[in-house]
Design a protein around this motif. Structure first.
Motif, PDB file in Angstrom:
ATOM      1  N   GLY A 194     -73.998 -18.250  -3.660  1.00 17.05           N
ATOM      2  CA  GLY A 194     -74.839 -19.188  -2.919  1.00 17.05           C
ATOM      3  C   GLY A 194     -74.861 -20.574  -3.525  1.00 17.05           C
ATOM      4  O   GLY A 194     -75.064 -21.571  -2.814  1.00 17.05           O
ATOM      5  N   ASN A 213     -72.866 -23.606  -2.016  1.00 12.33           N
ATOM      6  CA  ASN A 213     -73.355 -24.440  -0.912  1.00 12.33           C
ATOM      7  C   ASN A 213     -74.020 -25.721  -1.401  1.00 12.33           C
ATOM      8  O   ASN A 213     -74.280 -26.624  -0.600  1.00 12.33           O
ATOM      9  CB  ASN A 213     -74.333 -23.644  -0.049  1.00 12.33           C
ATOM     10  CG  ASN A 213     -73.624 -22.669   0.875  1.00 12.33           C
ATOM     11  OD1 ASN A 213     -72.487 -22.884   1.277  1.00 12.33           O
ATOM     12  ND2 ASN A 213     -74.284 -21.566   1.207  1.00 12.33           N
ATOM     13  N   SER A 266     -72.843 -18.993   5.319  1.00 11.76           N
ATOM     14  CA  SER A 266     -74.034 -18.146   5.254  1.00 11.76           C
ATOM     15  C   SER A 266     -73.698 -16.705   4.903  1.00 11.76           C
ATOM     16  O   SER A 266     -74.585 -15.931   4.548  1.00 11.76           O
ATOM     17  CB  SER A 266     -74.781 -18.183   6.592  1.00 11.76           C
ATOM     18  OG  SER A 266     -73.938 -17.730   7.635  1.00 11.76           O
ATOM     19  N   LEU A 291     -75.669 -14.887   2.258  1.00 12.68           N
ATOM     20  CA  LEU A 291     -75.893 -15.713   1.082  1.00 12.68           C
ATOM     21  C   LEU A 291     -77.312 -16.271   1.098  1.00 12.68           C
ATOM     22  O   LEU A 291     -77.899 -16.497   2.167  1.00 12.68           O
ATOM     23  CB  LEU A 291     -74.891 -16.857   1.037  1.00 12.68           C
ATOM     24  CG  LEU A 291     -73.424 -16.431   0.928  1.00 12.68           C
ATOM     25  CD1 LEU A 291     -72.515 -17.647   0.877  1.00 12.68           C
ATOM     26  CD2 LEU A 291     -73.209 -15.564  -0.298  1.00 12.68           C
TER      27      LEU A 291
END
Length: 610
Positions: free
Chosen positions: A376, A379, A389, A408
């Motif tokens: 994650g 991002n 996602s 995520l």
């Protein structure tokens, strides 16, 4: 990989010579070659699991092998490791994973007791570094150690002589090895016959690891090498197609003799009969463009930022790099050609294949939430259009599968997860202040196992391992002592936990190399600081050695500290801890990032309620 039978056809055209001058090395091939050298040093092993070398043995053998080249007069310009595999290799990767799974299942079904503890194991560097000795086929009846390639990378980067030569390239290693030779000449050391087909320029040569021999009288290394430009000329292959013509003819007609193949290749028979198939085949051997001139000078702060990011990308482990470079902006930053960067909806992650018990939950499961935190974080450093996602993780594989889909964490979940994980590590460190770094990270794995098994109402393999270690000490190393599959499962979970934190630490390095200070979770720096003593792979030892190094008193302290942190009703003694019926106290709140009785594919879904 490689073109079947091409090497055997070309062997008569190889030329013996002393090894000297500029060279590049196919890194993944080197790692497997070192592994096989180590197996030759294990004549006492009953099976493949007992023969697995420690990571420090793998590292020491790697450096000894490289030093031998240098003493012979070889100048190692680069050791290249795969950092990204194109989508065309996806099915190949799945098939390899399926074969590894079948091999482990077969081993499990034929070994009720998997192996003996390594009480008599020796971690000596083999004297047969160059084409000497053999090993029994039974020693490869199990997949290789899961972190073989990164352990070789760690060893090379820890050696002052070679550390600047090692790079995780933004593609397949053989392409980058070929580019270096095409523009500068030299030898490429490899185990892959594909490099016989790549364009190596007029001065490039190929040398296979298994052909290297030590000549005792003049005290240097020699081998038969393949000067592909000269061989193509001697075989009178078409100027425009060269070795590609012969290789593709062999792909189309595997059983033809060399004279038959040459006759057809000179006429370009296979190429003309199936130009589309030839172009598809040729796409794997298209030469990389020569390195472009550097970008126009930018302000020093921008240059420093670019250099930091590039350095962080080139230091990633291959499997981590494969994930990171699925984000186009980072692929371009790492050096991929921008127009050819593929776009993916959900990244795929092929985790190293853990040697666990195939009858149990996969050993990667217990550390999933920590890995999702790592994934994650990507991002935070990519443009909004590239943010993802979901992703797919690939672990074991028996039937056709696209992998396990995971959601995520959102930005708010990242903040909570960083805080929760930092709190767990800090609390555990305070509970075990005198532990070494290795034993502390073992305790983290115990935490993840006990927390997960308690939440899923399953028995804890860590607690079973604690009992087994205690029994071994009482038996004083009796010769009939053997590991059971619970111990193998626990050790695999230890490695899964450790490597998950290694993934997190390396991805954090990408975040810190990227200018994202405003978006960074507030506890990320705290978490990074708590991970500063995460050992290198040689500090984690092998899949077996780790348990034999641990004392029962230390394991007892780990289990007691973890039970206390998780609010699990303690037993009167470790010996009473069996396939556990002990439940978490209802009033206790979890300290780590994993969630009890998690549902669906988003372990972060309940974080907001904690």
């Amino acid at each position: 990989m490689g073109v079947p039978h091409l090497l055997s056809h070309l062997q008569p055209y190889a030329e013996p010579k002393r090894l000297a001058g500029d060279a590049v090395i196919d890194g993944p091939g080197l790692a497997y070659h070192i592994y096989y050298i180590c197996l030759k040093n294990k004549p006492w092993a009953k099976n493949g699991l007992e023969a697995i070398p420690t990571y420090d043995e793998i590292g020491a053998t790697t450096i000894a092998w490289l030093n031998g080249l240098v003493l012979s007069g070889v100048n190692i310009k680069q050791v290249c490791f795969d950092g990204f595999l194109p989508p065309s290799k996806f099915n190949t990767r799945l098939e390899r994973l399926r074969m590894q799974t079948l091999k482990l299942i077969t081993y499990h079904s034929s070994h009720q007791s998997p192996c003996r503890p390594p009480v008599n194991a020796r971690s000596l560097i083999s004297r047969n570094l160059y084409c000497g000795g053999t090993f029994h086929p039974k020693l490869i009846n199990i997949p290789p150690p899961p972190f073989l390639v990164p352990s070789v990378i760690d060893a090379i980067r820890a050696c002052a002589t070679f550390q600047e030569s090692t790079i995780t390239v933004p593609g397949e290693a053989d392409l980058y090895c070929a580019r270096i030779l095409k523009h500068g000449g030299g030898i490429v050391f490899t185990g892959d016959s594909d490099l016989l087909v790549h364009d190596l320029g007029s001065k490039g040569e190929v040398c296979f690891f298994n052909d290297i021999q030590f000549d005792h009288v003049p005290n240097f290394l020699r081998a038969s090498t393949y000067h592909m430009h000269s061989i193509a000329s001697r075989l009178q292959l078409p100027d425009n197609d060269g070795m590609h013509s012969l290789a593709y003819q062999l792909v189309c007609d595997k059983h033809a003799t060399l004279p038959q193949l040459l006759l057809l290749a000179r006429k370009r028979t296979a190429i003309q009969s199936d130009p589309a198939g030839y172009n598809l085949y040729l796409s794997e051997y298209v030469s990389l463009p020569s390195p472009l001139p550097g970008p126009k000078p930018k302000p020093k702060s921008k240059q420093d930022l670019q250099e930091r990011l590039l350095g962080a990308l080139h230091r990633l482990d291959p499997r981590i790099s494969e994930f990171v470079l699925q984000f186009p902006s980072l692929a371009v930053a790492a050096g991929q050609d921008a127009p050819n960067v593929p776009q993916v909806e959900s990244p795929n992650v092929f985790l190293p294949f853990l040697l666990d018990c195939p009858a149990r939950t996969n050993a990667w499961e217990m550390s999933t939430s920590t890995r999702l935190l790592a994934y994650g974080l990507m991002n935070l450093v990519v443009p909004e259009i590239e943010r993802r996602s979901t992703l797919y993780e690939h672990r074991r594989l028996l039937t056709e599968s696209m992998g396990r889909e995971w959601q995520l964490p959102t930005l708010s979940e990242l903040n909570i997860a960083c805080s929760s994980l930092a709190n767990m590590l800090d609390t555990l460190q305070r509970a075990l202040p005198s532990f070494s770094a290795q034993n502390f990270w073992l305790a983290v794995a115990v935490y993840q196992d006990v927390e997960w098994s308690s939440g899923m109402e399953k028995h804890s393999v860590a607690k079973n391992a604690a009992k087994q270690i205690s029994r071994w000490e009482q038996l004083l190393g009796a010769s009939d002592t053997e590991y059971d599959w619970d111990m193998i499962q626990f050790l695999a979970q230890v490695h899964g936990c450790y490597y998950t934190f290694r993934m997190l630490k390396q991805i954090m390095g990408i975040v810190f190399a990227h200018d994202t200070s405003t978006a960074m979770p507030k506890d990320l720096c705290v978490l990074y600081g708590l991970m500063k003593d995460l050992p290198t792979l040689d500090g984690t030892s092998s899949v077996l050695q780790r348990a034999s190094d641990v004392k029962s008193r230390e394991m007892d302290r780990m289990v007691f500290a973890v039970d206390k942190m998780l609010g699990i009703v303690p037993s009167s003694a470790i010996k009473d801890m069996g396939p556990s019926k002990k439940k978490r106290k209802k009033s206790a709140a979890p300290v780590g990032t994993t969630i009890t009785k998690r549902a669906g594919n988003n372990p972060f879904a309940l974080l907001g309620s904690e």
